[in-house]
Design a protein around this motif. Structure first.
Motif, mmCIF file in Angstrom:
data_model
loop_
_atom_site.group_PDB
_atom_site.id
_atom_site.type_symbol
_atom_site.label_atom_id
_atom_site.label_comp_id
_atom_site.label_asym_id
_atom_site.label_seq_id
_atom_site.Cartn_x
_atom_site.Cartn_y
_atom_site.Cartn_z
ATOM 1 N N MET A 1 -71.340 -28.039 5.985
ATOM 2 C CA MET A 1 -71.942 -29.503 5.273
ATOM 3 C C MET A 1 -73.036 -29.976 6.253
ATOM 4 S SD MET A 1 -70.056 -32.912 4.052
ATOM 5 C CE MET A 1 -68.873 -32.086 2.847
ATOM 6 N N ASP A 2 -74.401 -30.207 5.692
ATOM 7 C CA ASP A 2 -75.197 -30.697 6.420
ATOM 8 C C ASP A 2 -75.155 -32.154 6.574
ATOM 9 O OD1 ASP A 2 -76.185 -31.625 3.987
ATOM 10 O OD2 ASP A 2 -78.181 -30.887 4.142
ATOM 11 N N LYS A 3 -75.900 -32.864 7.464
ATOM 12 C CA LYS A 3 -75.819 -34.334 7.909
ATOM 13 C C LYS A 3 -76.010 -35.030 6.674
ATOM 14 C CE LYS A 3 -76.935 -37.606 11.199
ATOM 15 N NZ LYS A 3 -77.940 -37.829 12.437
ATOM 16 N N GLY A 4 -76.907 -34.733 5.609
ATOM 17 C CA GLY A 4 -77.404 -35.550 4.446
ATOM 18 C C GLY A 4 -76.107 -35.545 3.456
ATOM 19 N N SER A 5 -75.497 -34.562 3.283
ATOM 20 C CA SER A 5 -74.443 -34.369 2.488
ATOM 21 C C SER A 5 -73.123 -35.325 2.901
ATOM 22 C CB SER A 5 -73.929 -32.822 2.090
ATOM 23 O OG SER A 5 -74.971 -32.225 1.485
ATOM 24 N N ARG A 6 -72.830 -35.160 4.239
ATOM 25 C CA ARG A 6 -71.857 -35.658 4.896
ATOM 26 C C ARG A 6 -72.057 -37.020 4.620
ATOM 27 N NH1 ARG A 6 -71.371 -34.171 10.686
ATOM 28 N NH2 ARG A 6 -71.052 -31.942 9.578
ATOM 29 N N THR A 7 -73.460 -37.674 4.990
ATOM 30 C CA THR A 7 -73.598 -39.207 4.652
ATOM 31 C C THR A 7 -73.455 -39.793 3.211
ATOM 32 O OG1 THR A 7 -75.125 -38.890 6.539
ATOM 33 C CG2 THR A 7 -75.374 -41.104 5.178
ATOM 34 N N ILE A 8 -73.784 -38.980 2.305
ATOM 35 C CA ILE A 8 -73.446 -39.242 0.898
ATOM 36 C C ILE A 8 -72.077 -39.162 0.682
ATOM 37 C CG2 ILE A 8 -73.808 -38.334 -1.486
ATOM 38 C CD1 ILE A 8 -76.509 -37.252 -0.582
ATOM 39 N N VAL A 9 -71.238 -38.339 1.022
ATOM 40 C CA VAL A 9 -69.858 -38.206 0.839
ATOM 41 C C VAL A 9 -69.308 -39.551 1.463
ATOM 42 C CG1 VAL A 9 -67.777 -37.102 1.662
ATOM 43 C CG2 VAL A 9 -69.760 -35.733 0.638
ATOM 44 N N ILE A 10 -69.497 -39.940 2.709
ATOM 45 C CA ILE A 10 -69.031 -41.160 3.350
ATOM 46 C C ILE A 10 -69.403 -42.450 2.595
ATOM 47 C CG2 ILE A 10 -69.195 -42.559 5.573
ATOM 48 C CD1 ILE A 10 -69.538 -39.830 7.071
ATOM 49 N N VAL A 11 -70.474 -42.749 2.226
ATOM 50 C CA VAL A 11 -71.064 -43.761 1.319
ATOM 51 C C VAL A 11 -70.116 -43.770 0.159
ATOM 52 C CG1 VAL A 11 -73.007 -44.585 0.092
ATOM 53 C CG2 VAL A 11 -73.270 -43.808 2.475
ATOM 54 N N VAL A 12 -70.201 -42.599 -0.770
ATOM 55 C CA VAL A 12 -69.363 -42.882 -1.898
ATOM 56 C C VAL A 12 -67.795 -43.296 -1.584
ATOM 57 C CG1 VAL A 12 -68.266 -41.266 -3.894
ATOM 58 C CG2 VAL A 12 -71.018 -41.143 -2.882
ATOM 59 N N ALA A 13 -67.315 -42.546 -0.433
ATOM 60 C CA ALA A 13 -65.878 -43.077 -0.128
ATOM 61 C C ALA A 13 -65.717 -44.541 0.094
ATOM 62 C CB ALA A 13 -65.388 -42.010 1.077
ATOM 63 N N VAL A 14 -66.585 -45.000 0.923
ATOM 64 C CA VAL A 14 -66.607 -46.254 1.270
ATOM 65 C C VAL A 14 -66.716 -47.111 -0.077
ATOM 66 C CG1 VAL A 14 -67.990 -48.376 2.543
ATOM 67 C CG2 VAL A 14 -67.528 -45.884 3.583
ATOM 68 N N ILE A 15 -67.497 -47.014 -0.919
ATOM 69 C CA ILE A 15 -67.682 -47.747 -2.177
ATOM 70 C C ILE A 15 -66.487 -47.499 -3.086
ATOM 71 C CG2 ILE A 15 -68.877 -47.723 -4.480
ATOM 72 C CD1 ILE A 15 -71.407 -46.666 -2.837
ATOM 73 N N VAL A 16 -65.641 -46.264 -2.956
ATOM 74 C CA VAL A 16 -64.666 -46.292 -3.729
ATOM 75 C C VAL A 16 -63.547 -46.866 -3.156
ATOM 76 C CG1 VAL A 16 -62.808 -44.771 -4.268
ATOM 77 C CG2 VAL A 16 -65.173 -44.033 -4.813
ATOM 78 N N LEU A 17 -63.354 -47.017 -1.750
ATOM 79 C CA LEU A 17 -62.342 -47.914 -1.088
ATOM 80 C C LEU A 17 -62.575 -49.381 -1.321
ATOM 81 C CD1 LEU A 17 -60.089 -48.030 0.946
ATOM 82 C CD2 LEU A 17 -61.862 -48.001 2.536
ATOM 83 N N LEU A 18 -63.841 -49.893 -1.163
ATOM 84 C CA LEU A 18 -64.125 -51.283 -1.349
ATOM 85 C C LEU A 18 -63.752 -51.546 -2.875
ATOM 86 C CD1 LEU A 18 -67.587 -51.707 0.435
ATOM 87 C CD2 LEU A 18 -65.300 -52.497 1.074
ATOM 88 N N ALA A 19 -64.069 -50.888 -3.789
ATOM 89 C CA ALA A 19 -63.714 -50.959 -5.161
ATOM 90 C C ALA A 19 -62.054 -51.246 -5.396
ATOM 91 C CB ALA A 19 -64.050 -50.034 -6.007
ATOM 92 N N VAL A 20 -61.071 -50.184 -4.595
ATOM 93 C CA VAL A 20 -59.855 -50.260 -4.876
ATOM 94 C C VAL A 20 -59.412 -51.783 -4.210
ATOM 95 C CG1 VAL A 20 -57.943 -49.166 -4.136
ATOM 96 C CG2 VAL A 20 -59.776 -47.886 -5.008
ATOM 97 N N VAL A 21 -59.779 -51.946 -3.136
ATOM 98 C CA VAL A 21 -59.479 -52.992 -2.164
ATOM 99 C C VAL A 21 -59.653 -54.290 -3.016
ATOM 100 C CG1 VAL A 21 -59.826 -54.361 -0.175
ATOM 101 C CG2 VAL A 21 -59.591 -51.969 0.058
ATOM 102 N N GLY A 22 -60.902 -54.478 -3.574
ATOM 103 C CA GLY A 22 -61.288 -55.662 -4.217
ATOM 104 C C GLY A 22 -60.656 -55.908 -5.599
ATOM 105 N N TYR A 23 -60.406 -54.635 -6.212
ATOM 106 C CA TYR A 23 -59.365 -54.813 -7.592
ATOM 107 C C TYR A 23 -57.916 -55.135 -6.925
ATOM 108 C CZ TYR A 23 -56.966 -53.884 -11.893
ATOM 109 O OH TYR A 23 -56.225 -53.845 -12.919
#
Length: 99
Positions: A1-23
């Protein structure tokens, strides 16, 4: 996995985590209306492969050890300061979703 793809995966994971915590904290309320219908799916052919998995082993425990610990004499004073506070107000339910 290249650096750009890894960054996208991390950003999506953080957004999902924030949504779950917010809910979970009640920062927003979700109302849904209508019926839930699953799509019809048809699968033909194919074969499930045989899989053999071997795993390692992790053992967690404690053991006695002697470590040097410095002796410190601390003098304390009581000082009044401003400390941060958190006030969470859960989202209300305005009843806009029709059953």
């Amino acid at each position: 996995m290249d650096k750009g793809s890894r960054t996208i995966v991390i950003v999506v994971a953080v957004i999902v985590l924030l949504a779950v915590v917010g809910y979970a904290l009640g920062l927003f309320n979700v109302d849904a209306s209508g019926d839930l219908k699953t799509p019809e799916v048809s699968v033909t052919g194919g074969e499930i492969p045989e899989v053999q998995v071997e795993t390692g082993e992790i053992n967690i425990g404690t053991e006695k050890a002697t470590v040097p610990v410095p002796e410190v004499d601390v003098k304390t004073d009581n000082v009044e300061i401003d400390v941060p506070t958190v006030d969470i107000k859960p989202a209300g339910d305005d009843g806009s979703a029709k059953q």
